[in-house]
Design a protein around this motif. Sequence first.
Motif, PDB file in Angstrom:
ATOM      1  N   LEU A   1       0.923  -1.075   0.140  1.00 35.31           N
ATOM      2  CA  LEU A   1      -0.097  -0.106   0.037  1.00 35.31           C
ATOM      3  C   LEU A   1       0.638   1.238   0.037  1.00 35.31           C
ATOM      4  CD1 LEU A   1      -2.384  -0.958   2.665  1.00 35.31           C
ATOM      5  CD2 LEU A   1      -3.070  -0.861   0.288  1.00 35.31           C
TER       6      LEU A   1
ATOM      7  N   ASP B   1       0.725   3.961  -1.365  1.00 35.99           N
ATOM      8  CA  ASP B   1       0.224   5.358  -1.368  1.00 35.99           C
ATOM      9  C   ASP B   1      -0.967   5.551  -0.657  1.00 35.99           C
ATOM     10  OD1 ASP B   1      -1.180   3.809  -3.030  1.00 35.99           O
ATOM     11  OD2 ASP B   1      -1.547   5.503  -4.603  1.00 35.99           O
ATOM     12  N   ARG B   2      -1.679   4.596   0.090  1.00 37.17           N
ATOM     13  CA  ARG B   2      -2.819   4.379   1.131  1.00 37.17           C
ATOM     14  C   ARG B   2      -2.403   4.442   2.578  1.00 37.17           C
ATOM     15  NH1 ARG B   2      -6.855   6.090  -1.273  1.00 37.17           N
ATOM     16  NH2 ARG B   2      -8.154   4.938   0.085  1.00 37.17           N
TER      17      ARG B   2
ATOM     18  N   ALA C   1      -7.431   1.145   3.426  1.00 37.48           N
ATOM     19  CA  ALA C   1      -7.305   0.269   2.675  1.00 37.48           C
ATOM     20  C   ALA C   1      -8.420  -0.797   2.410  1.00 37.48           C
ATOM     21  CB  ALA C   1      -6.011  -0.723   3.183  1.00 37.48           C
TER      22      ALA C   1
ATOM     23  N   PRO D   1     -13.419   0.419   2.826  1.00 40.34           N
ATOM     24  CA  PRO D   1     -12.368   0.591   3.556  1.00 40.34           C
ATOM     25  C   PRO D   1     -12.401   0.015   5.004  1.00 40.34           C
ATOM     26  CG  PRO D   1     -13.404   2.753   2.899  1.00 40.34           C
ATOM     27  CD  PRO D   1     -14.011   1.821   2.607  1.00 40.34           C
TER      28      PRO D   1
ATOM     29  N   GLN E   1      -1.282  10.752   5.808  1.00 39.98           N
ATOM     30  CA  GLN E   1      -2.251  10.406   4.998  1.00 39.98           C
ATOM     31  C   GLN E   1      -3.797  11.032   5.339  1.00 39.98           C
ATOM     32  OE1 GLN E   1      -1.455  10.493   1.744  1.00 39.98           O
ATOM     33  NE2 GLN E   1       0.007   9.102   1.271  1.00 39.98           N
TER      34      GLN E   1
ATOM     35  N   GLN F   1      -6.901  11.303   3.163  1.00 39.63           N
ATOM     36  CA  GLN F   1      -7.608   9.934   2.473  1.00 39.63           C
ATOM     37  C   GLN F   1      -8.688   9.660   3.520  1.00 39.63           C
ATOM     38  OE1 GLN F   1      -4.646   7.075   1.848  1.00 39.63           O
ATOM     39  NE2 GLN F   1      -3.730   8.259   0.225  1.00 39.63           N
TER      40      GLN F   1
END
Length: 161
Positions: free
Chosen positions: A28, A30-31, A36, A42, A66, A69
């Motif tokens: 992962l 970029d998360r 996830a 999610p 992040q 997100q």
Amino acid sequence: MPEAEVQPGDLTALILAGGLGTRLREVLPDRQKVVAEVRGRPFVAYLLDQLCAAGLRHAILCTGYQASQVYEAFGDTYKGMRLDYSLETEPLGTGGAVLNALPASRSDLLLVMNGDSYCDVNLHDFLQFHQQKAAAASIALTHIEDVKRYGQVRLDEQQRV
């Protein structure tokens, strides 16, 4: 005079959702790990579902890495539950994240959860246990056969650590 019993709807849940996810970074990159997808949703949605089912009406997502997100995934409400966000501008650790979120809390009694772990706990029973013990803090524990990786918690006859 005994204190009034707290109901789940009176609690604020703090969900720790700010970790760097270094162990998952390879899969992962970029998360934020709490967003996830697991079975098309999610991961933290499963925790929010658990809170909603127990009757909680307020949660604070303690974010850092992040953070946008997490907000983009859920916004200000989830199935009628008010969501607030506590942003760490630098990593504060678990205790620091909780302390950082306190000003947004609507209750003195808090339910603190890791945003990357699901524990199948009956929150009504857990809250009742906590109140019956008149405890300063309570921890939901689970039994595992091999304690080498995580260690173990020993309880006395009154179920105290």
